[in-house]
Each structure stands twice: as C-alpha cells, then as structure tokens.
Design an enzyme around this catalytic site. Structure first.
Site, PDB file in Angstrom:
ATOM      1  CE  LYS A 176      -2.066   3.038   1.817  1.00 40.40           C
ATOM      2  NZ  LYS A 176      -1.903   4.436   1.370  1.00 40.40           N
ATOM      3  CD  GLU A 251      12.739   0.612   9.647  1.00 40.80           C
ATOM      4  OE1 GLU A 251      13.214   1.585  10.265  1.00 40.80           O
ATOM      5  OE2 GLU A 251      13.362  -0.431   9.439  1.00 40.80           O
ATOM      6  CB  CYS A 285      12.840   8.530   8.657  1.00 41.77           C
ATOM      7  SG  CYS A 285      13.736   7.384   7.633  1.00 41.77           S
ATOM      8  CD  GLU A 383      10.111  12.723  11.727  1.00 37.83           C
ATOM      9  OE1 GLU A 383       8.931  12.392  11.876  1.00 37.83           O
ATOM     10  OE2 GLU A 383      10.954  11.989  11.187  1.00 37.83           O
TER      11      GLU A 383
HETATM   12  P1  NAD Z   1       1.896   8.505   7.509  1.00 32.64           P
HETATM   13  O1  NAD Z   1       2.066   7.712   8.726  1.00 32.64           O
HETATM   14  O2  NAD Z   1       0.825   9.521   7.466  1.00 32.64           O
HETATM   15  O3  NAD Z   1       1.632   7.582   6.241  1.00 32.64           O
HETATM   16  C1  NAD Z   1       2.412   6.433   5.982  1.00 32.64           C
HETATM   17  C2  NAD Z   1       1.554   5.407   5.277  1.00 32.64           C
HETATM   18  O4  NAD Z   1       0.529   4.995   6.173  1.00 32.64           O
HETATM   19  C3  NAD Z   1       0.842   5.921   4.017  1.00 32.64           C
HETATM   20  O5  NAD Z   1       0.830   4.894   3.047  1.00 32.64           O
HETATM   21  C4  NAD Z   1      -0.570   6.178   4.517  1.00 32.64           C
HETATM   22  O6  NAD Z   1      -1.526   6.070   3.496  1.00 32.64           O
HETATM   23  C5  NAD Z   1      -0.730   5.063   5.518  1.00 32.64           C
HETATM   24  N1  NAD Z   1      -1.767   5.302   6.526  1.00 32.64           N
HETATM   25  C6  NAD Z   1      -2.268   6.491   6.956  1.00 32.64           C
HETATM   26  N2  NAD Z   1      -3.232   6.276   7.873  1.00 32.64           N
HETATM   27  C7  NAD Z   1      -3.343   4.946   8.042  1.00 32.64           C
HETATM   28  C8  NAD Z   1      -4.140   4.110   8.869  1.00 32.64           C
HETATM   29  N3  NAD Z   1      -5.033   4.624   9.707  1.00 32.64           N
HETATM   30  N4  NAD Z   1      -3.952   2.778   8.814  1.00 32.64           N
HETATM   31  C9  NAD Z   1      -3.025   2.238   7.982  1.00 32.64           C
HETATM   32  N5  NAD Z   1      -2.270   2.971   7.149  1.00 32.64           N
HETATM   33  C10 NAD Z   1      -2.407   4.315   7.185  1.00 32.64           C
HETATM   34  O7  NAD Z   1       3.323   9.108   7.261  1.00 32.64           O
HETATM   35  P2  NAD Z   1       3.756  10.075   6.087  1.00 32.64           P
HETATM   36  O8  NAD Z   1       3.215  11.421   6.398  1.00 32.64           O
HETATM   37  O9  NAD Z   1       3.394   9.458   4.786  1.00 32.64           O
HETATM   38  O10 NAD Z   1       5.361  10.026   6.226  1.00 32.64           O
HETATM   39  C11 NAD Z   1       6.045  10.855   7.097  1.00 32.64           C
HETATM   40  C12 NAD Z   1       6.494  10.121   8.329  1.00 32.64           C
HETATM   41  O11 NAD Z   1       7.091   8.863   8.010  1.00 32.64           O
HETATM   42  C13 NAD Z   1       7.550  10.864   9.084  1.00 32.64           C
HETATM   43  O12 NAD Z   1       7.258  10.827  10.451  1.00 32.64           O
HETATM   44  C14 NAD Z   1       8.825  10.079   8.811  1.00 32.64           C
HETATM   45  O13 NAD Z   1       9.842  10.167   9.729  1.00 32.64           O
HETATM   46  C15 NAD Z   1       8.331   8.705   8.678  1.00 32.64           C
HETATM   47  N6  NAD Z   1       9.260   7.916   7.860  1.00 32.64           N
HETATM   48  C16 NAD Z   1      10.051   6.985   8.476  1.00 32.64           C
HETATM   49  C17 NAD Z   1      10.962   6.253   7.737  1.00 32.64           C
HETATM   50  C18 NAD Z   1      11.847   5.222   8.400  1.00 32.64           C
HETATM   51  O14 NAD Z   1      12.434   4.416   7.726  1.00 32.64           O
HETATM   52  N7  NAD Z   1      12.002   5.209   9.701  1.00 32.64           N
HETATM   53  C19 NAD Z   1      11.042   6.433   6.370  1.00 32.64           C
HETATM   54  C20 NAD Z   1      10.213   7.367   5.770  1.00 32.64           C
HETATM   55  C21 NAD Z   1       9.311   8.106   6.534  1.00 32.64           C
END
Ligand code: NAD
Length: 481
Positions: A176, A251, A285, A383
């Site tokens: 997804k 992650e 991240c 962050e």
């Molecule tokens: P997000 O958590 O909003 O979204 C991540 C994914 O989760 C997307 O595909 C989204 O559609 C999905 N999602 C959203 N709500 C959901 C739910 N209720 N149930 C299941 N899935 C759901 O994060 P973002 O805004 O897309 O990304 C930014 C964040 O991700 C930052 O905090 C960043 O640090 C983190 N990040 C971490 C890493 C790592 O490797 N540690 C890598 C990239 C991003």
C-alpha cells in the site's frame, strides 16, 4: 525490453483493475498542478489482494526454489537499471525530488535487487547440539502474506528494503503506497511482471490510509506487516495487527543528531552536516537536523554552516537544484508552523532561497539554520520533516551524550572526532539504530541493517537482518529412534 511504466489501477493477482473506492488526484509538488489520478482501493479490494497473494503462495510462486527467486530478482534489477531514467522522472514529478536524488533512489533500488538476489539462496539454518540421539536443525520459512504500508518520501528505496526483502524470502506481498506518491510503486509492479514474477506474488493497492491502509493493517489474512511512516499511524497499525497476533516492523520518525567535537576534521564534516539536514528537503526519517557542536569550534562551525545554508536554493524537481519542494501544501503548512515558532524564540543564523521563477503553486520552503537551540524547545524535540537544521552547543562528552539522547527518538547518529576511545564510547552510549563515525549515511548502504529504538520504531530492514525479520525460524528436533 521497454516496459510501459505509466500504469493505472490496482495490481491484484497479475491483473490491473479499477478500485472500488473511486479515484484520487495526483499532484506535482513542484507546480501544485494535478497531473493524473490513481485508483483508490476499498476494503474489498484489499481482501482480493490478500487472497491473490495467498493463492500465489500455494502456486507457482510458492514452488520456486530460493535460487530461482534470486534469479528472478536479478532480472528485475536489470530491468530497473534499464528503466532508470523514466523511473527517476516519474519519481521526481510525483514526489518533487531533484532529479539527482530521484536517480540515486533508482540506483538504490537496483542495488537492493542485486544484493537480495545474491542473498536469496544463502540464508542458512543451523544445527544445534542437543540430547544424545537427536539431530536438531533450524530453517527459515516465509511468514506467508506480508503487508507493506509505506510513506511518500522515498517510495522506491523503501520498496527495495521492504518488499524486495519479503519476496527474497518467498513471501507474497501486498503493498500500500502513500496516496501522495504511488506512481513508482505501479511502475515497479509493471517491471516485476515483465521480469516474470508470478501473478499474485506482488499486489499493489493504491488508496487512502484510513481505508486501504487500515484494511490491510487489520486484515486477518496477513502474516506480517512492515510499516514505514509516522508514529501515530504506526501505533494504530501495530494495534490492528496485534488483534490478529501478527508481528510488525515499525520504521518511524527520527530527530537524529550529529555530534561535532573540537578535534573533528571540520572540512570533512561540513558537507555531511549540510547534506544530512537538507537531503530530500529534510523529508528524510534519518535527516540529521540536530547539530551538536563542542564549544571550542562552535562559532567556526556556525559561520561555515551559515555560509553554506545561505547559498542553498530550492526549486522544481526538473531544475535539479539543492532541494525540491515539500510533498504537499499540508506538509509545508506544518513546517511553516515550526518555522514561525523558531523565528519567535531562536537565533536565525541563515536562510537559503527559493529559485526565481519557481512555480507559485509549488510547495517550496527555503532552508533555514537556527542556533542556540535549547533541548526543551519544541524544534529540538519534534520531527520537523522539512529543511530546517538546529545547532546546539555542548561543553564536554557527557553533555554531548545527554543532548544526543534527549529526545524520544533513536534512529541514526553521526559522531565527528579523531579520538578513537571517544568514538567507541559514543558508539555505545548514543541511543540509535545506526551510528556513523566520521561520516553520515542518511539511509545509505543497502547492506547495513537499519531501524530505530524508542519512538523511531523497532525491527530492522536492510542487509541480511531484514531477511531474518521477514521469515519465521522453525526448529526441527529429529530423534533417531
Ligand atoms: P503517515 O504515517 O501519514 O503515512 C504512511 C503510510 O501509512 C501511508 O501509506 C498512509 O496512506 C498510511 N496510513 C495512513 N493512515 C493509516 C491508517 N489509519 N492505517 C493504515 N495505514 C495508514 O506518514 P507520512 O506522512 O506518509 O510520512 C512521514 C512520516 O514517516 C515521518 O514521520 C517520517 O519520519 C516517517 N518515515 C520513516 C521512515 C523510516 O524508515 N524510519 C522512512 C520514511 C518516513
């Protein structure tokens, strides 16, 4: 072989189909223009994808030997490399990355495929000395159907470290992607099909997080979940998976520090300090946004950083400048909120600029450097996920460690010192999943296990370690009778 990469629809069981949840717009963050649409999956589509994956496991995909899986991944790696340029342009347009970064992401994906293709038939079991009359061995088996929920900042790289590693171990995957950046996942599915991946081994369900993502996280047919994204959503995903007794790799975010001691090689450190803070416009991240500097070199480091930050320019992805736009108006508003707070409370040491002529609808933020940031300030703790770097001074090693460990996060840390004993002490005492000494690899090195402690998550991706997390260890105790 030229593969059509611009695909539309959900990829389920080897076929492209419409989503029952309608359509979602695709925005180009460099311009703010709508440049297409993607299908939105609903819970029924997710169910179909999980079923297709299950069927693949009991069919052609499940019957492949580890060596054959490796060969297939190697073919896919070759196809990715052959399509590097169109893939990079898709990613640059969808995510707003400068082309240089988008190309680096494609190279990283090809390298993941190379690494894991070679590793596929080298994941070994053990024999364990036991009671007389027994032979005991261990074997690593796929979990079964793995779910992968990924964010928008590095789609291709995260597909490499999560989905490719799952396929390496013989799992069937349901991916997804983020609603803001799904195009490269669809292109990857098209390449996987062309490489000969059997139907259902990889399924892609585009759509909203609270529908498609939530349906995948809570699906009882999933055997393991890998989630990359924000902390609050990670907690929801973990709770949903927990109700099904399913393990989760999380992650999450970070607030990674770089510690610069008086004896550091500053000429070597400076380019890393800048790049690790602004790479991907700070939407990384493992962005090293907290720069902790020992008092003796503090003013020199601040002056050199300020000069470099003032020279940075943000602009459209295709212009390939120092940084691109942020992914969306929502993310820019979030970052601007942090900036307003920083301007009110902190010393602004430098600000870069937005390129003249950058489209007004693009989500640009000029890079900013703040100094004198106390550990209890919201910018030090939160962050930001934008091109904002903070400098905080320290007096001695104990204070440096305390500052490094003063947030809830623990993803990556950089340590700059020529003192070998100190290098080893910091490697031990800084809370992080990775510590780089006299270098900083924001996410770099496919061979290197990666993941967090504390609020940065748990479980490890990348390297051979990812293969252990994406498989179940079975112990077989054989009594000779
Ligand atoms: P997000 O958590 O909003 O979204 C991540 C994914 O989760 C997307 O595909 C989204 O559609 C999905 N999602 C959203 N709500 C959901 C739910 N209720 N149930 C299941 N899935 C759901 O994060 P973002 O805004 O897309 O990304 C930014 C964040 O991700 C930052 O905090 C960043 O640090 C983190 N990040 C971490 C890493 C790592 O490797 N540690 C890598 C990239 C991003």
């Amino acid at each position: 072989m030229a593969v059509e990469l611009n695909r539309d629809g959900l990829r389920i069981g080897g076929a492209w189909r419409a989503g029952a949840g309608g359509r979602l717009p695709v925005e180009n963050p460099s311009t703010g223009d709508c440049v297409g649409e993607i299908a939105a999956a609903d819970a029924g589509d997710v169910d179909a994808a999980v079923s297709a994956a299950r069927i693949a496991l009991s069919g052609d995909w499940g019957r492949l030997s580890a060596t054959e899986r490796g060969r297939l991944l190697a073919r896919l790696g070759t196809l990715v490399a052959e399509h590097a340029e169109p893939l990079a342009h898709i990613e640059a347009r969808d995510v707003g990355k400068p082309l240089r970064q988008a190309r680096a992401d494609v190279t990283a994906l090809a390298r993941y495929l190379e690494f894991y293709a070679g590793a596929a038939d080298k994941v070994l079991g053990e024999t364990i000395p036991y009671l007389p009359g027994y032979t005991v061995h261990t074997r690593r088996e796929p979990h079964g159907v793995t779910g992968h929920i990924i964010p928008w900042n590095y789609p291709l790289q995260i597909i490499g470290r999560s989905v490719v590693a799952a396929l390496t171990m013989g799992n069937a995957a349901v991916l997804k992607p983020a609603e803001d950046a799904s195009l490269s996942a669809l292109a990857f599915a098209a390449l996987a099909e062309a490489a000969g991946l059997p139907p259902g081994a990889l399924n892609v369900v585009t759509g909203r997080g609270d529908t498609a993502g939530a349906a995948l996280a809570g699906h009882p047919g999933i055997n393991h979940l890998s989630f990359t994204g924000s902390g609050p959503v990670g907690a929801q995903v973990q709770a949903a998976a927990g109700r099904n007794g399913v393990g989760v790799t999380l992650e999450l975010g970070g607030k990674s520090p770089q510690l610069v001691f008086d004896d550091a090689d500053l000429e070597k450190a400076l380019p890393f300090l800048v790049a690790a803070a602004i790479q991907n416009a700070g939407q990384t991240c493992s962005a090293a946004s907290r720069i902790l500097v020992q008092r003796g070199v503090h003013d020199r480091v601040v002056a050199a950083l300020a000069e470099r930050f003032a020279a940075l320019t943000a602009g459209p992805a295709e212009a390939d400048l120092d940084l691109g736009p942020l992914i969306s108006a929502k993310q820019r508003a979030r970052v601007q909120g942090f900036l307003a707070q920083g301007r009110a409370d902190l010393a602004l040491a430098a600000e870069g600029r937005i390129a003249e002529g950058a489209p007004p609808g693009g989500h640009y933020v000029a890079p900013v450097l703040f100094t004198g940031v106390p550990a209890d300030h919201p910018l030090f703790q939160g962050e930001i996920f934008g091109p904002v770097a903070l400098v905080t001074a320290f007096d001695d090693e104990a204070q440096a460690i305390a500052l490094a460990n003063a947030t809830r996060y623990g993803l990556v840390a950089g340590v700059w010192t020529r003192d070998g004993d100190r290098q080893m002490r910091l490697a031990r005492d800084v809370h992080a999943g990775q510590v780089f000494i006299n270098n900083y690899g924001a996410g770099g090195g496919v061979e290197l296990p990666f993941g967090g402690v504390g609020a940065s998550g748990h479980g490890r991706e990348k390297g051979l370690e990812a293969l252990y997390g994406l498989s179940a260890l079975k112990t077989v105790a054989h009594h000779h009778g």
